[in-house]
Design an enzyme around this catalytic site. Structure first.
Site, PDB file in Angstrom:
ATOM      1  N   TYR A 165       3.278   6.716  -2.925  1.00 45.91           N
ATOM      2  CA  TYR A 165       3.719   5.509  -2.216  1.00 45.91           C
ATOM      3  C   TYR A 165       4.452   4.560  -3.161  1.00 45.91           C
ATOM      4  O   TYR A 165       5.520   4.027  -2.835  1.00 45.91           O
ATOM      5  CB  TYR A 165       2.484   4.841  -1.622  1.00 45.91           C
ATOM      6  N   LYS A 169       8.348   3.390  -2.932  1.00 43.21           N
ATOM      7  CA  LYS A 169       8.641   1.970  -2.724  1.00 43.21           C
ATOM      8  C   LYS A 169       9.506   1.397  -3.845  1.00 43.21           C
ATOM      9  O   LYS A 169      10.325   0.501  -3.605  1.00 43.21           O
ATOM     10  CB  LYS A 169       7.329   1.183  -2.597  1.00 43.21           C
TER      11      LYS A 169
END
Length: 305
Positions: A165, A169
């Site tokens: 993640y 991001k």
């Protein structure tokens, strides 16, 4: 008259959480909205459902606004192109894309499977590429267009168990910056938001101790999805045309502007460096300026405003 009067906005992940609140607010501020949501689980493991997106679209229409739903995946470029065509067919144009769609597949990096890595990168980073690439030429030709993309403090600061993640991001941060730089002459803007908000993503993070439980309660009560939606919508307004290439965070009623990587300290050695001199001189001299390993709670140690 709302700040988005006359605008057409595509909101991905619009069936829940930040996406839902953003779609509803955009409509209240005058926009015609394409509400996209695959309708899948938090992990993206199932086939999804058209229900969540249509429910939000119905709520907008019931309140007197204009909205249509879409339940395709942002991971499919053809599907994303279809979302843009849907906006043009239904409402005649598209001015902004707000892209909070996402999934989580958390786990320690040394135990992370290739599938968990690929799935998260696919939805977040590839999905962001798809929604921006599919619209960028249209925005540039018209010399008007805007992207509101989503990063996370898991990438900006770090969070254990979210390597996939965090990587996705941070990739979005770099992508947004280049889109903004290349789009400046054509009035194409791009900004990113790192949201602090109680959503099903945050609810999935395990609570391991009393301190964690207290943090969860503070997040539930003090950091809501509708607070993040305010900035996402504001960045789509004409009054924000001079705002591009920035990294923001929303934490309760607090709006934060993040810095971006710039040199912190520099040392030069006329005769050049060797591994030994770097170890003896350069690294010790820089150590006071090193960043610690703390997660976001160490950077934001106070309760939300």
């Amino acid at each position: 008259m709302g700040v988005l009067e006359g605008k057409v906005v595509l909101v991905t992940g619009g069936g829940n959480g930040i996406g839902k609140e953003t779609a509803l607010l955009a409509a209240r501020e005058g926009a015609k909205v394409v509400v996209n949501d695959l309708g899948g689980s938090l992990t993206g493991a199932d086939e999804g459902s058209a229900g969540p997106a249509e429910t939000v679209a119905q709520e907008i229409r019931a309140a007197g606004g204009e909205a249509v739903s879409n339940s395709e995946s942002v991971t499919d470029m053809k599907a994303v192109e279809g979302m843009i065509e849907q906006a043009k067919d239904e409402f005649g144009d598209l001015h902004s894309i707000i892209n909070p769609a996402g999934i989580l597949r958390d786990g320690m990096f040394h135990k992370m499977s290739e599938d968990d890595w690929d799935s998260v990168i696919d939805v977040h980073l590839r999905g962001t590429f798809n929604v921006t690439r599919a619209a960028i030429e249209m925005f540039r030709e018209r010399e008007d267009g805007n992207f509101v993309l989503f990063t996370s403090t898991s990438g900006l600061i770090g969070n254990i168990g979210q390597a996939n993640y965090a990587a996705a991001k941070m990739g979005i941060v770099g992508l947004s910056r280049i889109i903004a730089m290349e789009g400046a002459r054509k009035n194409v803007r791009s900004n990113v938001i790192a949201p602090f908000a109680w959503t099903r993503m945050i609810a999935s993070i395990p609570v391991k101790d009393e301190a964690g439980a207290e943090r969860v309660e503070r997040m539930k009560n003090g950091m809501r999805a509708d607070q993040v939606a305010q900035l996402a919508v504001a960045l789509c307004a004409d009054k924000a045309k001079d705002t591009s290439g920035q990294i923001f965070a929303v934490r309760g009623n607090e709006v934060v502007l993040f810095d971006q990587p710039r040199p912190v300290k520099s040392l030069a050695r006329l005769e050049g460096w060797t591994p030994e001199s770097l170890l003896d001189q350069a690294l010790p001299a820089m150590k006071a300026n090193f960043f610690d390993m703390g997660a976001s709670a160490s950077v934001f140690p106070y309760d939300p405003v």
